[in-house]
Design a protein around this motif. Structure first.
Motif, PDB file in Angstrom:
ATOM      1  N   SER B 134       0.830  -1.212   0.000  1.00 57.15           N
ATOM      2  CA  SER B 134       0.000   0.000   0.000  1.00 57.15           C
ATOM      3  C   SER B 134       0.847   1.238   0.000  1.00 57.15           C
ATOM      4  O   SER B 134       0.594   2.176  -0.756  1.00 57.15           O
ATOM      5  CB  SER B 134      -0.878   0.060   1.258  1.00 57.15           C
ATOM      6  N   THR B 135       1.838   1.229   0.885  1.00 57.32           N
ATOM      7  CA  THR B 135       2.689   2.421   0.989  1.00 57.32           C
ATOM      8  C   THR B 135       3.390   2.689  -0.338  1.00 57.32           C
ATOM      9  O   THR B 135       3.467   3.837  -0.803  1.00 57.32           O
ATOM     10  CB  THR B 135       3.735   2.259   2.099  1.00 57.32           C
ATOM     11  N   ASP B 137       2.400   1.884  -3.288  1.00 54.71           N
ATOM     12  CA  ASP B 137       1.426   2.449  -4.240  1.00 54.71           C
ATOM     13  C   ASP B 137       1.152   3.906  -3.944  1.00 54.71           C
ATOM     14  O   ASP B 137       0.991   4.734  -4.844  1.00 54.71           O
ATOM     15  CB  ASP B 137       0.109   1.666  -4.151  1.00 54.71           C
ATOM     16  N   LEU B 138       1.073   4.212  -2.651  1.00 56.68           N
ATOM     17  CA  LEU B 138       0.774   5.587  -2.249  1.00 56.68           C
ATOM     18  C   LEU B 138       1.882   6.535  -2.683  1.00 56.68           C
ATOM     19  O   LEU B 138       1.627   7.637  -3.183  1.00 56.68           O
ATOM     20  CB  LEU B 138       0.596   5.639  -0.726  1.00 56.68           C
ATOM     21  N   LYS B 141       1.609   7.218  -6.220  1.00 54.48           N
ATOM     22  CA  LYS B 141       0.489   8.119  -6.508  1.00 54.48           C
ATOM     23  C   LYS B 141       0.864   9.550  -6.189  1.00 54.48           C
ATOM     24  O   LYS B 141       0.665  10.470  -7.001  1.00 54.48           O
ATOM     25  CB  LYS B 141      -0.717   7.686  -5.669  1.00 54.48           C
ATOM     26  N   LEU B 142       1.416   9.734  -4.996  1.00 55.41           N
ATOM     27  CA  LEU B 142       1.788  11.083  -4.568  1.00 55.41           C
ATOM     28  C   LEU B 142       2.865  11.648  -5.497  1.00 55.41           C
ATOM     29  O   LEU B 142       2.853  12.821  -5.873  1.00 55.41           O
ATOM     30  CB  LEU B 142       2.297  11.081  -3.120  1.00 55.41           C
ATOM     31  N   GLU B 145       1.471  12.742  -8.760  1.00 54.32           N
ATOM     32  CA  GLU B 145       0.717  13.972  -8.523  1.00 54.32           C
ATOM     33  C   GLU B 145       1.655  15.159  -8.515  1.00 54.32           C
ATOM     34  O   GLU B 145       1.428  16.187  -9.175  1.00 54.32           O
ATOM     35  CB  GLU B 145       0.009  13.827  -7.157  1.00 54.32           C
ATOM     36  N   ASP B 146       2.716  15.007  -7.729  1.00 51.25           N
ATOM     37  CA  ASP B 146       3.730  16.059  -7.630  1.00 51.25           C
ATOM     38  C   ASP B 146       4.343  16.372  -8.990  1.00 51.25           C
ATOM     39  O   ASP B 146       4.502  17.532  -9.375  1.00 51.25           O
ATOM     40  CB  ASP B 146       4.849  15.605  -6.668  1.00 51.25           C
ATOM     41  N   ILE B 166       9.729  11.644  -1.456  1.00 49.43           N
ATOM     42  CA  ILE B 166       8.371  11.341  -0.989  1.00 49.43           C
ATOM     43  C   ILE B 166       8.392  10.093  -0.101  1.00 49.43           C
ATOM     44  O   ILE B 166       7.777  10.060   0.972  1.00 49.43           O
ATOM     45  CB  ILE B 166       7.399  11.150  -2.168  1.00 49.43           C
ATOM     46  N   ASP B 169       9.751  10.917   3.132  1.00 44.60           N
ATOM     47  CA  ASP B 169       8.773  11.696   3.866  1.00 44.60           C
ATOM     48  C   ASP B 169       7.727  10.809   4.550  1.00 44.60           C
ATOM     49  O   ASP B 169       7.417  10.952   5.733  1.00 44.60           O
ATOM     50  CB  ASP B 169       8.094  12.663   2.876  1.00 44.60           C
ATOM     51  N   VAL B 170       7.207   9.899   3.716  1.00 47.62           N
ATOM     52  CA  VAL B 170       6.136   9.035   4.246  1.00 47.62           C
ATOM     53  C   VAL B 170       6.658   8.158   5.382  1.00 47.62           C
ATOM     54  O   VAL B 170       6.045   8.026   6.437  1.00 47.62           O
ATOM     55  CB  VAL B 170       5.543   8.156   3.116  1.00 47.62           C
TER      56      VAL B 170
ATOM     57  N   ILE C 138       0.780   7.640   7.368  1.00 46.91           N
ATOM     58  CA  ILE C 138       0.272   7.838   6.003  1.00 46.91           C
ATOM     59  C   ILE C 138      -0.585   9.107   5.971  1.00 46.91           C
ATOM     60  O   ILE C 138      -0.438   9.966   5.104  1.00 46.91           O
ATOM     61  CB  ILE C 138      -0.567   6.627   5.550  1.00 46.91           C
ATOM     62  N   SER C 141       1.460  12.421   6.407  1.00 44.79           N
ATOM     63  CA  SER C 141       2.303  12.833   5.292  1.00 44.79           C
ATOM     64  C   SER C 141       1.449  13.205   4.084  1.00 44.79           C
ATOM     65  O   SER C 141       1.798  14.107   3.320  1.00 44.79           O
ATOM     66  CB  SER C 141       3.328  11.765   4.945  1.00 44.79           C
ATOM     67  N   ARG C 145       0.379  17.444   1.718  1.00 46.99           N
ATOM     68  CA  ARG C 145       0.268  17.780   0.313  1.00 46.99           C
ATOM     69  C   ARG C 145      -1.155  18.058  -0.122  1.00 46.99           C
ATOM     70  O   ARG C 145      -1.397  18.689  -1.123  1.00 46.99           O
ATOM     71  CB  ARG C 145       0.807  16.621  -0.540  1.00 46.99           C
ATOM     72  N   SER C 159      -5.804   2.011  -1.249  1.00 45.97           N
ATOM     73  CA  SER C 159      -4.932   0.834  -1.195  1.00 45.97           C
ATOM     74  C   SER C 159      -5.335  -0.070  -2.336  1.00 45.97           C
ATOM     75  O   SER C 159      -6.481  -0.051  -2.789  1.00 45.97           O
ATOM     76  CB  SER C 159      -5.130   0.126   0.152  1.00 45.97           C
ATOM     77  N   PRO C 160      -4.414  -0.804  -2.829  1.00 44.34           N
ATOM     78  CA  PRO C 160      -4.711  -1.674  -3.970  1.00 44.34           C
ATOM     79  C   PRO C 160      -5.763  -2.705  -3.580  1.00 44.34           C
ATOM     80  O   PRO C 160      -5.846  -3.123  -2.435  1.00 44.34           O
ATOM     81  CB  PRO C 160      -3.369  -2.351  -4.261  1.00 44.34           C
TER      82      PRO C 160
END
Lengths: 313, 390, 381
Positions: B134-135, B137-138, B141-142, B145-146, B166, B169-170, C138, C141, C145, C159-160
């Protein structure tokens, strides 16, 4: 007239459908040794426990030292000593400590108590065993300890409930002598037992009870008269025919003749020279005999006469 | 006469081997046993590093996200995983020999976890793997976007740096969790508390033994006491006091063992603990007296019966399994409100765990009330002491 | 026959004690056995937590709750603060999460609100903490943005769909296995207590000096007498074993009628024999009735605590386990573990047999010691 120490009137104790004590009335006089004689189960212990207010009785009145006896009559209890049938001592304490403890329930003064305890030990003759534990003592010594615990505080009235059960003859004699000494020192004693020899040996008066009732009362001699037997002659004969027994029954003054295979026992209701007549009888009939002796009737004979049972079952 | 009786009562108690064992030695033996059995149990409660096997093949090496994440999770003193990098066969062997909790492998670019059975460790492993996914993928995604924003505003983009920043950061973001847990969470302490409660209640054995000696229908020496000119109070009170004194001696020994050998944590509450123990001992004494006076049975039967009742009380108070206390408190609360063992255990627990003393005082007062009621019953029974049969 | 009758009399007299020990097993085992029915795939072990949400209105806090709901078991403890604290202490819940007021507003404005947790410090609590902190990291952070609430939530939740594939190798119905194991472990305490207590009582009353003297001078052949004693004791122990096995059928269920179930029962039988031999040895050494109660209690409790009956063996320190090896209960428990967790019994037959042999060894040693001691005593009598 000697004072009445115990007055029992109409004492009755019922268990459901059984009357253990049935309308008992008697007195105990100062400085006497009264024997309560009866077979096992006759109600002796029940009577004692009732008098001592250990047991609830159904009806009747009990007075000790002229006052009504109650569970909290502490002034009366101060002058009572009890020796129970079961040995009542602490296994965990020595002989000396046991006597000291029980004496201490009555005597507060330490010095006086020590004196009393030493006297008690002396009286029953167990000085050698002062530091022993009850477990280490024989049956007779235990009984002596049991007695010492009950009388150490020098009570005026002493109850002894079958104190010599399963005791060796030496200890038994010691105990009986000790009891006489207690009376000499001024105590009144109520003594229960089913051993008639003891009763004859030390008691002034005897009460015979059976099934909770008094069946006879009096001195040893006066009671024996109740037996309707003046004399008994025993002969050791090896073989005796029925005919011979019948002949013996017909002897002068003879009331009964019994042969058990070894001994011929003839009871007489009276008469003198019964012995001479017996010897003549034996010689005339050419009976060979080994032993021949005469004796007075025993309390067992009295009991047998009155109840049809033996004292010792 | 008071001192006379007191002195002999103490002698009688201390010379009775069976009594001395149950009231003095047994609680200490149990404390030692507990310590042996429980000393490790809470160490094993913490989440230790989980052993896993990772199939180190090409597929794995090309999944950077998993490779890097697992690497960081497998390093350091407080790491989550102990990782063994091996091949397919090695991994399977390790799993079948139960040397690892699970196997991680990449199959057709997707993560696959293999475990032996259900369990917490297995669950943690699956959770972590899912979260990495998940992380990852996130972050993607972020990042996109950026990048889109930057492209539309015409900025220059360093793609790698962008994603790394990123990700960094996460991963290092602060969750800002405030853990206000109290340190007094050792539930094994309940076992020791119920043990103390048991020791307190065993004072009943002492008082019962002495009372038996005073009762005419129980012992021959009881008859002697009954016919003597000594008032009942002069016999009973010194007996109770003697029992209490011997009990205190036993408790002191137990506390010494608990404090110095077991190292049980009593905090700063020792005075209150002592008060509670005293109240508990008195409750025990009163129960013993009552059983002796009121229960018509032979000496041995009474003794075993009392031991049995106390042990049953200990059982419901949690001595043979802490959960029992919880179950009773939730489902049959009245039971533990009249169980003196539970009152003592609960009082100690309240001192240990709560901030206010309300519950503690409630337990102390309950014990006092309990003792009073029971003692009154005994005294009433003692008053009329002529029997129907002896 | 007289010996047997004496046995029965003592059993009758002490029937209450036996009932109490039986009840203990039933209550213990029932309280500790899991109730979920046979898993067929991997089931996550989720921690139990409680949420106190002081920011009911915000969507963000609701989202947080939703995430927690998916990954943990939410338990709602009703009642006072004390009740909640109790629940935490007894591990009914392993973590309490308090979401502060203005949680949502705080996050939107780019700050990180403080979330309070209270845990019981065990492994499940650590896992709960892991889950909570993962979400918050999550969230925080992303919040740096994204300022729009609904977009933020959407991003956090993205999440997938496909989760990682999980394969589970065992085909064992582990919950039933753990049920059986739990029952048979606890049964060790009760079975041993029942056997030790009664057999010791009876045999020692026969061994008591006065009775012994009578027996020696009686016309009864002492060998036959000894054999009678043995037979009666054995019958009693056997009856105890049968009783607890029948009880297992009730407590655990039909799954006991299987090879594995038979293995459990066989293990229990071997253990029964060693308990019987121990009882015999004790009766030769002790004679005071009062001592018996004390010693039997200490022994059975001691064995049970140190060998893994009340506290699972995996939690016992290793030095305790080394001591435990001199107790027959230890080997019994080890066998229970094997039977209860091994995939294929046939693979573990060797280990099982070894443990059986060890228990048999104990039986023999106890019996021999008993015989020697009673032989000596006979001469002294």
């Amino acid at each position: 007239m000697p004072e009445k120490v115990i007055e029992v009137r109409g004492l009755t104790k019922e268990y459901k459908d059984l009357k253990a004590v049935d309308d008992l009335s008697f007195d105990v006089y100062e400085k006497e040794i009264l024997g309560l004689l009866g077979p096992n189960g006759s109600g002796k212990s029940t009577t004692i426990n009732s008098i001592l207010s250990l047991l609830k009785y159904s009806s009747g009145s009990i007075k000790i030292f002229g006052k009504e006896m109650k569970p909290d009559a502490y002034d009366i209890k101060r002058d009572i000593g009890v020796i129970f049938q079961e040995v009542a001592v602490f296994e965990e304490l020595t002989v000396y400590d046991n006597i000291d403890y029980f004496c201490g329930l009555y005597i507060r003064d330490k010095k006086q108590r020590k004196e009393y305890v030493d006297d008690a030990i002396e009286l029953v003759g167990i000085s050698y065993y002062k530091k022993f534990y009850p477990k280490q003592l024989s049956g007779g010594l235990l009984r002596r300890l049991n007695i010492a615990c009950g009388i150490a505080h020098k009570p005026k009235l002493i109850f002894l409930d079958e104190p010599t059960v399963a005791v060796d003859p030496q200890s038994r004699n010691h105990i009986l002598e000790g009891i006489k000494k207690l009376r000499e020192n001024g105590a009144t004693i109520l003594y229960t037992t089913h051993y008639m020899e003891e009763v004859e040996q030390i008691c002034d008066r005897i009460i015979i009870i059976d099934k909770g009732r008094i069946i006879a009362e009096g001195t040893s001699d006066s009671l024996k008269k109740l037996a309707n037997i003046e004399e008994k002659i025993s002969v050791e004969i090896h073989s005796l025919s029925d005919d011979g027994i019948e002949k013996a029954k017909k002897l002068k003054y003879a009331t009964d003749a019994v042969y058990d295979g070894t001994n011929l026992i003839v009871s007489y209701g009276g008469g003198r020279d019964n012995m001479t007549r017996m010897i003549d009888f034996l010689r005339d009939n050419d009976y060979h005999y080994k032993k021949l002796y005469s004796e007075r009737p025993t309390l067992n004979d009295v009991f047998l006469e009155l109840t049809g049972k033996e004292l010792r079952d | 006469m008071f001192i006379h009786n007191f002195k002999y009562s103490i002698k009688l108690l201390l010379k009775n081997r069976q009594l001395v064992f149950w009231t003095l030695a047994f609680p200490i033996i149990m404390a030692v046993l507990f310590n042996m059995a429980f000393s490790n149990i809470e160490n094993s409660e913490t989440l230790e590093a989980i052993d896993i096997a990772v199939v180190d093949d090409n597929s794995f090496n090309s999944s950077l996200i998993y490779k890097n994440s697992l690497k960081s999770l497998g390093e350091g003193d407080e790491r989550l995983f102990n990782i063994t990098y091996t091949d397919e066969k090695g991994a399977d062997e390790l799993l079948s020999e139960k040397k690892v909790t699970g196997i991680f492998r990449i199959v057709k670019n997707e993560p696959v976890v293999t475990v032996n059975s259900n369990g917490l460790r297995e669950t943690v492993l699956c959770y972590v793997v899912n979260e990495i996914k998940s992380t990852g993928d996130l972050v993607m995604k972020l990042g996109f976007e950026d990048i889109r924003k930057n492209i539309s505003s015409g900025n220059k983009i360093d793609y790698e740096k962008e994603f790394t920043d990123i990700a960094q950061d996460v991963l290092s973001s602060d969750a800002n969790i405030n853990n206000v847990s109290t340190s007094n969470m050792s539930y094994i302490m309940i076992e020791y508390y119920s043990l103390i409660a048991m020791a307190c209640m065993y004072s009943g054995l002492l008082s019962m033994t002495l009372m038996n000696y005073r009762l005419a229908n129980v012992s021959a020496v009881g008859k002697r006491s009954a016919v003597s000119s000594a008032k009942k109070s002069r016999i009973v009170l010194p007996s109770l006091l003697a029992s209490f004194v011997v009990q205190i001696a036993g408790l002191i020994l137990l506390y010494l063992v608990l404090i110095f050998y077991v190292r049980a944590d009593f905090g700063n509450e020792l005075p209150k603990i002592i008060l509670l123990s005293l109240a508990g001992s008195i409750a025990g004494l009163s129960v013993g007296t009552a059983v002796s006076v009121m229960v018509k049975a032979g000496e041995n039967a009474k003794f075993t019966g009392l031991v049995g009742v106390i042990m049953a009380g200990c059982f419901f108070a949690g001595m043979m399994g802490v959960m029992m206390k919880n179950i009773v408190d939730k489902n049959v609360p009245i039971l533990n409100k009249i169980n003196p063992v539970a009152m003592i255990t609960d009082g100690l627990y309240a001192l240990y765990y709560y901030n206010s003393y309300e519950r503690f005082w409630f337990d102390v007062i309950s014990l006092a009330v309990f003792s009073l009621i029971v003692l009154l019953i005994s005294i009433n029974g003692l008053r009329r002491q002529t029997y129907d049969s002896i | 026959m007289t010996v047997f009758n004496a046995f029965l009399k003592v059993v009758k007299k002490n029937i209450i004690t036996i009932i109490i020990y039986t009840l203990i097993v039933i209550v213990f085992a029932a309280a500790n056995m899991q109730t979920d029915n046979g898993p067929t795939g991997f089931i996550s072990e989720k921690p139990d937590i409680m949420i106190i949400n002081n920011d009911q209105g915000s969507a963000l806090s609701k989202n947080f709750e939703k995430y927690l709901r998916e990954n943990t078991n939410i338990v709602d403890i009703h009642g006072s603060d004390e009740d909640i604290a109790d629940a935490l202490f007894y591990r009914d819940i392993t973590c309490i999460v308090t979401i502060p007021e203005n949680f949502g507003k705080c996050v939107i404005s780019g700050n990180t609100p403080e979330v309070e947790i209270r845990t019981c410090g065990n492994d499940f609590a650590a896992f709960s903490e892991m889950i909570i902190s993962q979400y918050l990291r999550i969230q925080n952070s992303c919040a740096k943005r994204i300022q729009d609430e609904s977009k933020l939530i959407e991003t956090i939740n993205s999440s997938p769909n496909k989760k990682a594939e999980v394969n589970i190798t065992t085909k064992l119905d582990t919950s039933v296995m753990s049920k059986s194991k739990t029952y048979f472990n606890f049964a060790a305490y009760s079975m041993m207590s029942c056997i030790l207590f009664i057999v010791c009582l009876v045999l020692s009353s026969f061994n008591e000096l006065s009775v012994r003297k009578r027996t020696i001078v009686s016309s009864m052949n002492y060998k036959k007498y000894g054999f009678d004693l043995f037979l009666s004791s054995f019958s009693y122990a056997f009856a105890v074993w049968v009783f607890f096995m029948l009880l297992s059928l009730i407590m655990v269920g039909k799954s006991m009628i299987s090879l594995r179930g038979a293995a459990f029962m066989l293990n229990a039988f071997v253990f029964t024999l060693s308990a019987l031999a121990l009882a015999y040895m004790l009766s030769c050494l002790l004679f005071k009735k009062n001592a018996i109660t004390g010693i039997v209690n200490v022994l059975t409790l001691g064995f049970s605590f140190l060998c893994g009956v009340f506290v699972p063996a995996e939690f016992l320190p290793s030095w305790v386990l080394s001591i435990a090896r001199v107790m027959p209960t230890y080997w019994y428990i080890q066998n229970n573990e094997l039977i209860g967790t091994s995939e294929h019994l046939s693979g573990d037959v060797r280990s099982l047999l070894i443990n059986f042999l060890v228990m048999g060894g104990f039986t023999l040693v106890f019996a021999i010691v008993g015989i020697i001691v009673s032989g000596r005593k006979r001469k002294i009598a």
